[in-house]
Design an enzyme around this catalytic site. Structure first.
Site, PDB file in Angstrom:
ATOM      1  N   LYS A  81       0.482  -1.459   0.159  1.00 17.08           N
ATOM      2  CA  LYS A  81       0.256   0.024  -0.325  1.00 17.08           C
ATOM      3  C   LYS A  81       0.772   1.176  -0.270  1.00 17.08           C
ATOM      4  CE  LYS A  81      -4.127  -1.494   0.501  1.00 17.08           C
ATOM      5  NZ  LYS A  81      -5.786  -1.277  -0.207  1.00 17.08           N
ATOM      6  N   THR A 108      -8.678   9.005   4.776  1.00 15.37           N
ATOM      7  CA  THR A 108      -8.713   8.117   4.404  1.00 15.37           C
ATOM      8  C   THR A 108      -9.249   7.190   4.947  1.00 15.37           C
ATOM      9  OG1 THR A 108      -8.129   6.531   2.922  1.00 15.37           O
ATOM     10  CG2 THR A 108      -6.875   6.726   4.874  1.00 15.37           C
ATOM     11  N   SER A 111      -8.788  -0.757   6.820  1.00 15.06           N
ATOM     12  CA  SER A 111      -8.506  -1.706   8.102  1.00 15.06           C
ATOM     13  C   SER A 111      -6.975  -1.622   8.315  1.00 15.06           C
ATOM     14  CB  SER A 111      -9.063  -3.278   7.502  1.00 15.06           C
ATOM     15  OG  SER A 111      -8.036  -3.111   6.416  1.00 15.06           O
ATOM     16  N   GLY A 230     -10.204  -4.481  -1.994  1.00 14.12           N
ATOM     17  CA  GLY A 230     -10.728  -3.695  -2.944  1.00 14.12           C
ATOM     18  C   GLY A 230     -10.651  -3.674  -4.718  1.00 14.12           C
ATOM     19  N   GLU A 252      -9.393 -14.939  -3.549  1.00 13.50           N
ATOM     20  CA  GLU A 252      -9.719 -14.454  -2.208  1.00 13.50           C
ATOM     21  C   GLU A 252     -10.151 -15.062  -1.089  1.00 13.50           C
ATOM     22  OE1 GLU A 252     -13.107 -11.175  -4.061  1.00 13.50           O
ATOM     23  OE2 GLU A 252     -13.409 -12.530  -4.963  1.00 13.50           O
ATOM     24  N   ALA A 258     -16.832 -12.965   1.730  1.00 15.95           N
ATOM     25  CA  ALA A 258     -15.939 -11.848   0.920  1.00 15.95           C
ATOM     26  C   ALA A 258     -15.003 -11.851  -0.214  1.00 15.95           C
ATOM     27  CB  ALA A 258     -13.947 -12.293   1.998  1.00 15.95           C
ATOM     28  N   ASP A 260     -16.393 -11.910  -2.764  1.00 23.07           N
ATOM     29  CA  ASP A 260     -17.740 -10.210  -3.587  1.00 23.07           C
ATOM     30  C   ASP A 260     -17.073 -10.980  -5.003  1.00 23.07           C
ATOM     31  OD1 ASP A 260     -15.970  -7.580  -3.927  1.00 23.07           O
ATOM     32  OD2 ASP A 260     -15.495  -8.880  -2.230  1.00 23.07           O
ATOM     33  N   LYS A 324      10.104 -18.994   5.633  1.00 18.48           N
ATOM     34  CA  LYS A 324      11.372 -18.172   6.513  1.00 18.48           C
ATOM     35  C   LYS A 324      10.718 -16.838   6.575  1.00 18.48           C
ATOM     36  CE  LYS A 324      12.844 -21.921   7.404  1.00 18.48           C
ATOM     37  NZ  LYS A 324      12.081 -23.209   8.792  1.00 18.48           N
ATOM     38  N   ASN A 367       1.335  -7.518   7.730  1.00 18.86           N
ATOM     39  CA  ASN A 367       1.374  -6.808   9.408  1.00 18.86           C
ATOM     40  C   ASN A 367       0.619  -7.689  10.458  1.00 18.86           C
ATOM     41  OD1 ASN A 367       2.423  -3.941   9.611  1.00 18.86           O
ATOM     42  ND2 ASN A 367       1.132  -4.078   7.509  1.00 18.86           N
TER      43      ASN A 367
END
Length: 378
Positions: A81, A108, A111, A230, A252, A258, A260, A324, A367
């Site tokens: 991102k 903005t 999540s 998105g 997905e 989810a 979609d 790893k 993350n």
């Protein structure tokens, strides 16, 4: 400009231009290979693995697959991102002028990964950033956003709830919206992932031809598969490869609807709402309108496939233990499709023939926390 017209303006040269602009601000992330995962993907699934599925009574697929993992989990803020956020913000400054953007700031909703990315980009360029995040966001994503944002405002988890809070913030601050995925410049920024991926793949197989299923005849990746939330990453990657031999696919989670994008393609109409608590928390949003115009174009994206929560966890375990590297669940849905989705695997077997396919997998982010991993596998 309407989404259809905008999508026609998304071209490979726009991706190259985006890369030249953001290069000073992003990492050129590694491209990794792994013989163990190649072997697992190239081995038919066991009867136990297919038990209870629609493929239980069919002969398992036996494709030949070589993986090339683009490690955007090692990008700045731990996700791809950063590419879209820096590009969108730099273009906004070009368009509006630095003085106006610094005075008004940007806002903005996300999540977590776009939240961190825009906060970092704004901090780097000395612009106020107001970030709306779901209360249930991963703790490490909240902490990473708070480290750079001017202000973090919490909301519910659905896109509708997030957007309502964004409107409140804009009313109070006059901040300029930088969308998390449904945006021309964000898509171009995310597409730079594909530019690097192709360059690194060609360099790698030129030096080590044995890594390529085609040997000396290798002329590019056979396929690239990315996660779809998105849709910004997939649309950007598909834009870059739109005039090349490489096929682009999306992946997905199937949990609580989810998937979609997959369902929308099946129905011939974009699904506008998603309410899922899949472990792939970065993929809980519906595909954006502009992104849909790209992804629904069969000349750009070949198809979208879905996987279960258990399959995502199994793929994540393999990446943690065999490759790893640390990844979040959203990052491995593409790998899970290659390992477990028999429709996809049969297609690779059929189209790849005896040679097989070289497949680029984008690890979209890393993350997560030790606690989150322990909860998944405890």
């Amino acid at each position: 400009m309407d989404p259809k017209s905008q999508s026609q303006s998304l071209t490979p040269p726009k991706i190259h231009a985006a890369y030249n602009l953001i290069k000073p601000y992003i990492h050129r992330t590694p491209l990794l290979t792994n013989q163990t995962l190649n072997a697992i993907a190239s081995t038919p699934q066991t009867p136990e693995a297919r038990k209870g599925t629609s493929d239980e009574n069919q002969a398992p697929a036996a494709p030949t697959i070589r993986f090339f993992f683009k490690c955007e989990n090692q990008q700045r803020i731990g996700a791809f991102k950063a590419r879209g956020a820096f590009h969108a913000l730099l273009r906004l400054i070009e368009d509006r002028g630095e003085e106006e953007v610094q005075r008004r700031g940007v806002v903005t909703h996300s999540s977590g990964n776009h939240a961190q990315a825009l906060a970092l980009a704004a901090h780097t360029l000395q612009i106020p950033a107001y970030i709306v995040m779901p209360r249930i966001s991963t703790a490490s994503k909240i902490a990473g956003t708070m480290a750079y944002a001017t202000k973090v405002v919490f909301s519910g988890s659905t896109s509708t709830e997030r957007e309502a809070v964004v409107a409140q913030v804009q009313a109070e601050t006059d901040a300029i919206l930088v969308p998390p995925y449904d945006d021309f410049n964000v898509i171009c920024g995310q597409g730079t992932t594909a530019l690097e991926l192709e360059e690194q793949y060609l360099d790698l197989v030129a030096q080590n031809p044995q890594l390529n299923v085609h040997g000396q005849r290798g002329s590019g990746l056979d396929a690239v598969i990315t996660p779809i939330g998105g849709g910004g990453l997939n649309a950007g990657v598909a834009t870059f490869f739109s005039n090349k031999r490489t096929k682009v696919f999306g992946a997905e989670p199937s949990f609580e609807g989810a998937d979609d994008c997959r369902r929308g393609l099946e129905q011939g109409e974009r699904v506008t709402s998603v309410k899922s608590l899949t472990i792939g928390d970065g993929l809980r949003t519906p595909v954006g309108r502009l992104n849909w115009e790209v992804i629904s174009d069969k000349n750009k994206v070949e198809g979208v496939f879905a996987v279960t929560e258990e399959q995502i966890k199994a793929a994540m375990r393999l990446v943690l233990e065999r490759v790893k590297v640390v990844v979040e669940p959203s990052a491995v849905v593409g790998l899970a499709v290659c390992l477990f989705n028999e429709d996809f695997r049969r297609m690779v077997e059929r189209e790849g023939g005896e040679e097989g396919w070289d497949i680029g997998i984008v690890f979209s982010g890393g993350n997560t926390t030790v606690e989150a991993i322990a909860k998944l596998f405890g």
